[in-house]
Design a protein around this motif. Structure first.
Motif, mmCIF file in Angstrom:
data_model
loop_
_atom_site.group_PDB
_atom_site.id
_atom_site.type_symbol
_atom_site.label_atom_id
_atom_site.label_comp_id
_atom_site.label_asym_id
_atom_site.label_seq_id
_atom_site.Cartn_x
_atom_site.Cartn_y
_atom_site.Cartn_z
ATOM 1 N N ASP A 63 53.045 -19.618 -2.583
ATOM 2 C CA ASP A 63 53.568 -18.364 -2.020
ATOM 3 C C ASP A 63 53.133 -17.158 -2.844
ATOM 4 O O ASP A 63 53.941 -16.371 -3.345
ATOM 5 C CB ASP A 63 55.096 -18.425 -1.933
ATOM 6 N N LYS A 109 51.517 -14.335 -1.994
ATOM 7 C CA LYS A 109 51.732 -13.004 -1.450
ATOM 8 C C LYS A 109 53.134 -12.487 -1.773
ATOM 9 O O LYS A 109 53.338 -11.268 -1.834
ATOM 10 C CB LYS A 109 51.517 -13.019 0.066
ATOM 11 N N ARG A 110 54.094 -13.414 -2.024
ATOM 12 C CA ARG A 110 55.449 -12.976 -2.357
ATOM 13 C C ARG A 110 55.667 -12.913 -3.859
ATOM 14 O O ARG A 110 56.375 -12.042 -4.356
ATOM 15 C CB ARG A 110 56.454 -13.933 -1.723
ATOM 16 N N HIS A 147 40.051 -15.288 -3.589
ATOM 17 C CA HIS A 147 40.991 -15.763 -2.582
ATOM 18 C C HIS A 147 40.648 -15.154 -1.225
ATOM 19 O O HIS A 147 40.123 -14.061 -1.119
ATOM 20 C CB HIS A 147 42.428 -15.376 -2.996
ATOM 21 N N ASP A 202 42.701 -14.136 1.037
ATOM 22 C CA ASP A 202 43.577 -13.025 1.424
ATOM 23 C C ASP A 202 43.259 -11.801 0.559
ATOM 24 O O ASP A 202 43.280 -11.868 -0.664
ATOM 25 C CB ASP A 202 45.035 -13.429 1.261
ATOM 26 N N LYS A 203 42.936 -10.677 1.218
ATOM 27 C CA LYS A 203 42.558 -9.483 0.467
ATOM 28 C C LYS A 203 43.724 -8.900 -0.305
ATOM 29 O O LYS A 203 43.536 -8.301 -1.376
ATOM 30 C CB LYS A 203 41.983 -8.415 1.400
ATOM 31 N N GLN A 204 44.955 -9.098 0.192
ATOM 32 C CA GLN A 204 46.108 -8.598 -0.548
ATOM 33 C C GLN A 204 46.311 -9.379 -1.823
ATOM 34 O O GLN A 204 46.689 -8.827 -2.863
ATOM 35 C CB GLN A 204 47.362 -8.673 0.339
ATOM 36 N N VAL A 205 46.052 -10.668 -1.752
ATOM 37 C CA VAL A 205 46.135 -11.496 -2.959
ATOM 38 C C VAL A 205 45.093 -11.050 -3.971
ATOM 39 O O VAL A 205 45.368 -10.958 -5.184
ATOM 40 C CB VAL A 205 45.967 -12.987 -2.587
ATOM 41 N N LEU A 220 46.353 -7.836 -5.606
ATOM 42 C CA LEU A 220 47.446 -8.026 -6.564
ATOM 43 C C LEU A 220 46.978 -8.763 -7.799
ATOM 44 O O LEU A 220 47.396 -8.455 -8.921
ATOM 45 C CB LEU A 220 48.575 -8.789 -5.871
ATOM 46 N N ASN A 222 49.264 0.438 -0.265
ATOM 47 C CA ASN A 222 48.529 0.124 -1.494
ATOM 48 C C ASN A 222 48.069 1.359 -2.252
ATOM 49 O O ASN A 222 47.331 1.246 -3.235
ATOM 50 C CB ASN A 222 47.312 -0.771 -1.215
#
Length: 1463
Positions: free
Chosen positions: A42, A44-45, A83, A85-88, A91, A138
């Motif tokens: 998890d 992203k969280r 990764h 996921d671009k948000q991952v 972060l 962001n």
């Protein structure tokens, strides 16, 4: 780095004990999060929580036992850079940055991992380009990452690795590139400052390490600077929502410029790098990505230098010297680029401007045209900045040379555009010298150059020069509107009309010299400018028109009037066409005549692309289209008619006839319709202005307005008819004030002529006709101004001749009663009587004859005891009031002054009263003779010739004492010359009795020593040749056309080579040449049309044409007359070396031959004919001495023969200069005929029988009119002949379109016409009077000649009509019918009539001796060719086969025609 160095002050605040338990609790939670196991699932969280802990927990320390999981997290995070996921990825990168800040200056990763981290960091920071504010997702993460780079100086880590590893340097370069190009103008200034600080950290590391900054890093900075302070982006318009390009600040340039200004240690490396690139240093070229050779680069090296100079000029001290060398480089693209950016450097107002300019201005003469264009574009903005600099004159001089003499058309056009745009946008930017240089391109040979210069100057004048305020009272002394002097040197305006724009209209009107044949688009543009720009844009056009006209000189004024006259003439011809078109519906045979009328009007309009244009227009069925056209042909049409024509007429033409015809029709409307500069409304407004100025006693201003009205009415007499009585009121008020005020007298004379012209139009409004009649009659009988008396009489005749004819008998009686006066009233009476004789000669013939006798015997000869004088005195009106008594004229005039060429002699105070009286008397005698009283002509002609022989000395001793001054004698010579030309018009009948000696005396006035005299007679001859003014449309005698040979100027005024003649100027010379060219063209058309009619009439008529009419009409036969004049001139040498005389002789010959040859264009085939004529004259003939009998000697005859030989030799050389093709030397197979009254043969030759010439001796009809037997040619229709036979005879119509002159009949005979007689009955001798034979010499037959005449010769000489011409019929009846003296200029074919009234004495006119080449092919071949064409002609329409009912059996010509066809 210790944690305290990056944490906030809250982490150090331990004074409050109650917060300690919370911190401990937070740390314990953070330790749970900062674990590798926390990131097992998890992401992203959990990653946001980890990032939050790393950013907020100040207790976290690296290598601390309290934080055992930190190292594992540091190892785990780089694994997430790839990764999905671009948000991952974002972060993970943010968390890694926080951990790196904890470990700094140490690094928790290996070198490869560290570089991969920076690459991922730069990828994420690149998203700043589209993340602009906190409202976007962001944004806070990106901003925090950027602040960490700036505050914690993480970039120093990368810089340290870049110093050791090349791979790290590439990442560092990418680091600079990303931070420079990811910032946008919508970002806050804090973001830009953070990016600048982050980059500055990296660059400082090199300075602290005493290492040079790598070239690749400098490239990034220079490329960023080279982008410039602004950039273009595409945005949606807030209202239209359409994409648009907008200039916005460029943050990339701002950051790079700030770095270079702050990092002083970078200036030296930058300077060295640029110098290396400029000098093509190998190392610099290898290391740098900047190139000066590739023009495809977005940011060029020279652009970088320019923008760098605006930021840190001190770093380019050595660079500019290197750059200056490239201004003269052999590499054209390099030289072009350097020239462009060097010019932009000059606009930066540098301290080194003068030295920069001296190096750059020579590029204005570069061999490469685009480089010169660059200099022009940069020089124009420099003018605005150079007001405070000494280099203004240098820039102005360069631009002036470019505009006037640059070899490339594109460069000159660019300079014209730039200068006109600059002055239009801001008055005073461009000096008048430069504007005048632009104006000098109006006469350019290039059409685009002429048009652009014309348009640009017109727009400048309309915006800054035209007067838009109320009319000033002191119009005559008020200077032009001053221009702003922001960029002007006061010393430059000395010859500049004090910096005004008033000279511009004068220059614009020079474009009038370009005819439609040369440049129709320019002429159309000139009409548009005059109508809609110069005057039409102003609030009150009448004021602007008066203001413009007062600044026109005489030449410009005549050009402006020529435009108006051209419009009036087109209106007149189109109106005639439309009238014929409406009549053609009722007459089927008039369609061809109507179409020819359209062709005549189209000759004055832009040339159509093809003849089909006119045919399409003529056959159009849309009648409303022609109604609209008729509306604008009336000069009094409203403004709405012009607008309707521009819209509806063009639209209708386009829909029915096509785009090409519509485009042509648009130009026609622009030419025909009255524009916004001159129309009925504006003229009426001018009248109102004049009345206002008169009432306010602003006489000079009123005079200027009246002059404007006078010129307009002179062209459009019908305009302002509603204000006729207003002008009359002003006129009578001026007369009342004329005794006390000289300007009022001048105004009264001007107004009298204006009123007379308006009255002639017949479209004036009279509310009180009785008052007008009473006032004008008083002017006629009591005025002290001869011109006012003349004009008043003309006005009365125009207004009341038909309604009140009885008043003119009384007026004539009153005027003749004042002939006994010895004062100015006699002159006024003579002036008024002249008008009466010209316009209504039949009022009272008896009284007119008495007036003639009195003027001839008393006024001219000076016989005061004449009985006629007593009769006239006895009939004086006794009811004269006191104001009509003779008043002495007190004036002072200088003796022997230069004659005034502007004022009329009758109003010229510099001449004596006796001179004015004699001038009025000569004008009256001429008017009397021209009014069908040819029997009185001989004495008048002899008196006028005697005056010319005596050099202007009056006839009587009484007048000789008064007329001693130079101006008096000149005025008398001028008047005598003009009146002689008017008497010699063909329809008057005087010219046929003029002997060669008298003709030579008349020719002397064309070489007068006074410019006013010579100019006046030359212009009068031009009117004679064109058929204007008092002259009709009859063809002028050829010997008067030959006077053209004397109308040239010498290099020196009154030079001996030109007979001490005064120079009259190029304008007058051009006028007479143009008139002669028109006359010759009309003579050619008349000659060919006459031949076609003679050909249709039969063999006898053909012989008549060959032996008589051709010598009367063919323009080449003016040459013998001209040669005879030259031979008798004293300045003509006999072959001796006299450079001045030879120079003038050559100019005279060129002036003679140019209209004859150039009027035929490239296919001119008359050169051979003229050369044969010169050869025959020079070798076989001697000139007949025109001197009086007592002065003829053998020695003089020998001198004349020597002169003739020399003149003919020079003429042959002159003719050879016109030879361009072999066609020009084709041998002429016809006859060369020489006037026997001018030349005689030297030696006897073989005599061949030739028909005798016609007689020209006058005869007197029962009505008292002198007549003669000379043939007369006038107009008849062009009728197609029937197939296979000669053209049938038919009655012709009276109205046909013109191609030539009309020879008005001198008399009408009841004898059968020779053209209507049988070929057998018509013998050769019947064409003359007595059977006195003329000589024809048979010459050698040319072996090159066949049995036919070349088509070129047929075209030129009228020997055989071209095959595409229609056949012609002639009017032939048993009794000749009178023909009108006035001929419409739209008539084309002709009727030949022979008048058989003959004198019994031996006085014949000029018989012809002939020199024949190949006589067996001249006349028979013509007939045979003509018959072949007639036999093979196509069938004609039934309408053309309708002929008049004539007795087929008894009519001799029809019988002869049938016989010829059968043969």
């Amino acid at each position: 780095m210790p944690r305290s160095s990056r944490s906030s002050s809250g982490g150090k605040d331990n004074s409050k004990e109650e917060e300690a338990p919370q911190k401990n609790l937070l740390s314990e939670n953070s330790r749970t999060i900062v674990q590798d196991s926390f990131l097992s699932a998890d992401l992203k969280r959990r990653l946001p929580k980890l990032l939050h802990v790393l950013q907020t927990d100040d207790t976290i320390e690296c290598d601390s036992p309290e934080w055992p999981g930190l190292a594992a997290v540091a190892e785990r995070l780089p694994q997430l850079f790839q990764h999905n996921d671009k948000q991952v990825r974002l972060l993970a990168t943010a968390c890694s940055l926080e951990i790196l800040c904890l470990y700094a200056p140490n690094v928790p990763w290996e070198d490869e991992v560290l570089l991969e981290f920076f690459r991922q960091l730069l990828r994420q920071l690149g998203n700043l380009s589209h993340t602009l504010n906190a409202e976007q997702p962001n944004y806070a993460i990106y901003l925090h990452m950027l602040s960490q780079l700036a505050v914690v100086k993480v970039g120093a880590v990368l810089t340290d690795h870049a110093m050791e590893r090349s791979g790290a340097l590439e990442v560092l370069v990418e680091f600079l590139h990303t931070l420079l190009h990811s910032i946008r103008h919508k970002h806050s200034s804090a973001v830009m400052d953070l990016a600048q600080e982050a980059i500055g950290v990296c660059l400082d590391e090199y300075h602290q390490a005493s290492l040079s900054v790598p070239v690749v890093l400098l490239d990034e900075l220079l490329l960023a600077v080279g982008q410039g302070p602004t950039t273009q982006i595409t945005e949606l318009h807030p209202e239209t929502k359409l994409p648009q390009s907008v200039a916005v600040p460029n943050p990339t340039h701002r950051i790079a410029a700030a770095l270079l200004q702050a990092q002083v240690h970078l200036q030296m490396p930058v300077s060295q790098l640029i110098n290396g690139l400029l000098t093509n240093d190998t190392l610099a070229l290898e290391q740098s990505s900047i190139s000066k050779d590739s023009e495809a680069e977005t940011v060029h090296l020279y652009k970088i230098i320019y923008h760098l100079y605006t930021v840190v000029p001190q770093c380019l001290t050595t660079v500019l010297g290197t750059l200056a060398q490239d201004l003269s480089s052999d590499d054209t693209p390099q030289r072009q680029a350097v020239t462009y950016w060097w010019g932009k450097l000059l606009l930066l107002q540098t301290q080194q401007r003068q030295s920069f300019l001296s190096l750059w201005l020579p590029r204005a003469k570069d061999v490469h045209a685009p480089i010169r264009e660059i200099v022009v574009k940069a020089c124009v903005p420099l003018l605005l900045q150079s007001a405070a600099h000494e280099d203004h004159k240098e820039i102005e001089h360069v631009l002036q040379e470019v505009v006037m003499s640059d070899p490339a058309k594109s460069v000159r056009l660019l300079a014209i555009h730039e200068l006109c745009d600059a002055e239009y946008n801001q008055a005073g930017t461009v000096s008048s010298k430069l504007l005048q240089a632009v104006a000098s391109r109006i006469p350019s040979k290039d059409a685009a150059e002429r048009k652009d210069a014309l348009t640009g100057l017109a727009q400048i004048y309309a915006k800054h020069g035209a007067l838009q305020e109320n009319l000033p009272s002191g119009l005559e002394i008020m200077p032009g509107r001053k221009r702003k002097r922001s960029s002007r040197d006061p010393e430059d305006d000395e010859d500049d009309e004090e910096g005004s724009y008033d000279w511009i209209p004068r220059k614009l009107l020079e474009a009038c010299h370009f005819s439609d044949k040369l440049d129709s688009s320019l002429r159309s543009r000139l009409y548009q400018i005059m109508d809609d720009v110069l005057v039409g844009k102003q609030r009150r056009p009448a004021i602007a028109l008066v203001w413009m006209m007062q600044h026109l000189d005489e030449s410009a004024l005549q050009n402006w009037l020529s435009l108006l006259k051209g419009r009036f003439e087109v209106q007149r011809l189109l109106s005639k066409y439309l009238q014929l078109r409406s009549q053609a519906k009722r007459d089927e045979g008039a369609d061809a005549v109507t179409f020819q009328a359209l062709q005549g009007a189209a000759a004055l309009l832009p040339t159509p692309k093809s003849e089909q244009f006119l045919e399409k227009l003529h056959k159009a069925k849309d009648q409303h289209m022609f109604r609209i056209l008729a509306g604008i042909c009336d000069p009094n049409h409203a403004r709405s008619a012009r607008k309707r024509a521009m819209e509806d007429l063009v639209a209708r033409t386009k829909s029915s006839l096509g785009d090409d015809v519509a485009d042509w029709m648009k130009q026609v409307v622009r030419r025909v319709a009255m524009g916004n500069s001159v129309n009925e409304t504006i003229l009426e407004d001018c009248v109102v202005l004049a009345q206002e100025m008169w009432e306010e006693e602003h006489l000079i201003t009123c005079s200027k307005i009246l002059e404007c009205i006078h010129h307009i009415v002179g062209v459009f007499p019908s305009l302002g008819g509603k204000k006729f009585e207003t002008l009359c009121d002003i006129y009578h008020e001026c007369r009342a004030e004329s005794e006390k005020n000289h300007p009022a007298n001048t105004m009264a004379t001007l107004l009298s002529e204006t009123i007379a012209r308006m009255a002639e139009s017949g479209m004036v409004t009279l509310n009180d006709a009785d008052a007008i009649e009473s006032q004008l009659s008083k002017v006629c009988t009591s005025s002290h101004s001869p011109l006012q008396a003349r004009h008043a009489t003309s006005t009365l005749i125009s207004l009341f001749h038909k309604e009140r004819p009885e008043m003119f008998s009384k007026l004539l009686r009153t005027l003749t009663g004042r002939l006994g006066s010895k004062s100015v009233k006699l002159t006024c009476a003579l002036a008024a009587l002249s008008v009466l004789e010209e316009k209504i000669p039949s009022v009272d013939p008896t009284r007119s004859n008495k007036a003639y006798e009195f003027v001839l015997n008393s006024v001219i000869i000076g016989d005061d005891e004449s009985s006629n004088s007593a009769v006239i005195k006895g009939e004086r009106d006794d009811e004269e009031d006191s104001e009509n008594e003779d008043r002495p004229v007190s004036r002072k005039r200088g003796q022997h002054a230069t004659p005034d060429s502007v004022k009329h002699t009758l109003e010229d105070e510099s001449v004596s009263e006796s001179c004015r009286r004699l001038v009025a008397a000569m004008e009256f005698l001429t008017a009397y003779v021209r009014s069908n009283r040819a029997q009185q002509a001989q004495k008048v002609v002899e008196l006028l010739l005697q005056l010319l022989r005596d050099n202007g000395c009056p006839w009587s001793s009484r007048d000789q004492a008064d007329c001693r001054s130079r101006q008096d004698r000149a005025a008398l010579r001028k008047c005598a010359g003009i009146q002689l030309l008017r008497l010699c018009e063909g329809r008057v009948g005087v010219e046929r009795n003029l002997t060669p000696a008298q003709w030579h005396v008349l020719s002397q006035v064309f070489l007068d020593e006074e410019m006013s005299v010579r100019s006046a007679v030359i212009l009068e001859l031009a009117a004679f040749l064109r058929g204007e003014g008092v002259y009709g449309k009859s063809a002028p005698p050829l010997r008067f056309v030959a006077l053209l040979v004397l109308c040239v100027d010498d290099h020196f005024d009154r030079g001996s080579g030109n007979g001490n003649a005064a120079n009259v100027g190029s304008k007058n010379i051009a006028t007479i040449k143009h008139a002669a060219t028109q006359c010759i063209a009309q003579l050619r058309k008349t000659c060919e049309a006459t031949y076609r009619q003679c050909q249709a009439a039969g063999d006898a008529a053909e012989r008549k044409y060959e032996n008589v009419y051709k010598m009367m009409l063919m323009p080449e036969y003016i040459v013998p007359y001209a040669i005879h004049i030259l031979v008798h001139r004293s300045e003509t040498s006999r072959g001796q070396s006299d450079d001045g005389a030879r120079r003038v002789l050559i100019k005279r010959l060129k002036n003679l031959f140019e209209p004859l040859i150039l009027s035929l264009g490239d296919s001119a085939d008359n050169i051979s004919f003229l050369m044969q004529m010169m050869n025959v004259l020079g070798k076989q003939f001697s000139p007949i001495d025109a001197s009086p009998v007592g002065q003829q000697t053998e020695k003089k005859s020998q001198l004349l023969r020597a002169k003739l030989k020399n003149v003919c030799s020079e003429a042959r050389e002159t003719l050879l200069s016109f030879v361009k093709k072999d066609l020009h030397l084709a041998t002429y197979p016809g006859t060369v005929q020489i006037p026997s009254k001018l030349f005689t043969r030297r030696s006897p030759t073989t005599i061949v029988s030739r028909p005798p010439p016609p007689e020209f001796s006058p005869q007197t009809t029962p009505g008292g009119r002198t007549v003669g037997s000379r043939r007369s040619v006038h107009f008849s229709p062009d009728v197609r002949p029937t197939s296979g036979r000669r053209a049938p005879l038919s009655t012709v119509q009276s109205e046909t379109p013109s191609e030539g002159f009309a020879l008005s009949p001198i008399a009408h005979s009841k004898s059968p016409s020779p053209l209507a007689s049988s070929g057998k009955k018509q013998n050769i001798s019947a064409s003359g009077g007595k059977s006195a034979s003329s000589l024809t010499v048979a010459s050698r037959r040319s072996p090159r000649l066949g049995t036919s005449i070349s088509p070129a010769s047929e075209k030129t000489l009228g020997a055989t009509p071209p095959s595409n011409l229609r056949g012609a019929t002639i009017q032939s009846t048993q009794e000749s019918t009178p023909s009108t003296n006035e001929v419409s200029p739209s008539q084309t074919s002709f009727v030949v009539e022979e008048m058989v009234g003959r004198r019994k004495d031996d006085n014949t006119e000029e018989s012809m001796t002939a020199e024949t080449q190949s006589t067996d092919v001249s006349l028979p071949a013509l007939r045979e060719n003509s018959r072949k064409r007639l036999r093979t002609s196509s069938e004609v329409e039934p309408s053309h086969e309708k002929v008049a009912k004539v007795d087929e059996e008894n009519h001799p010509v029809r019988r002869n025609s049938r016989r010829n066809v059968r043969a």
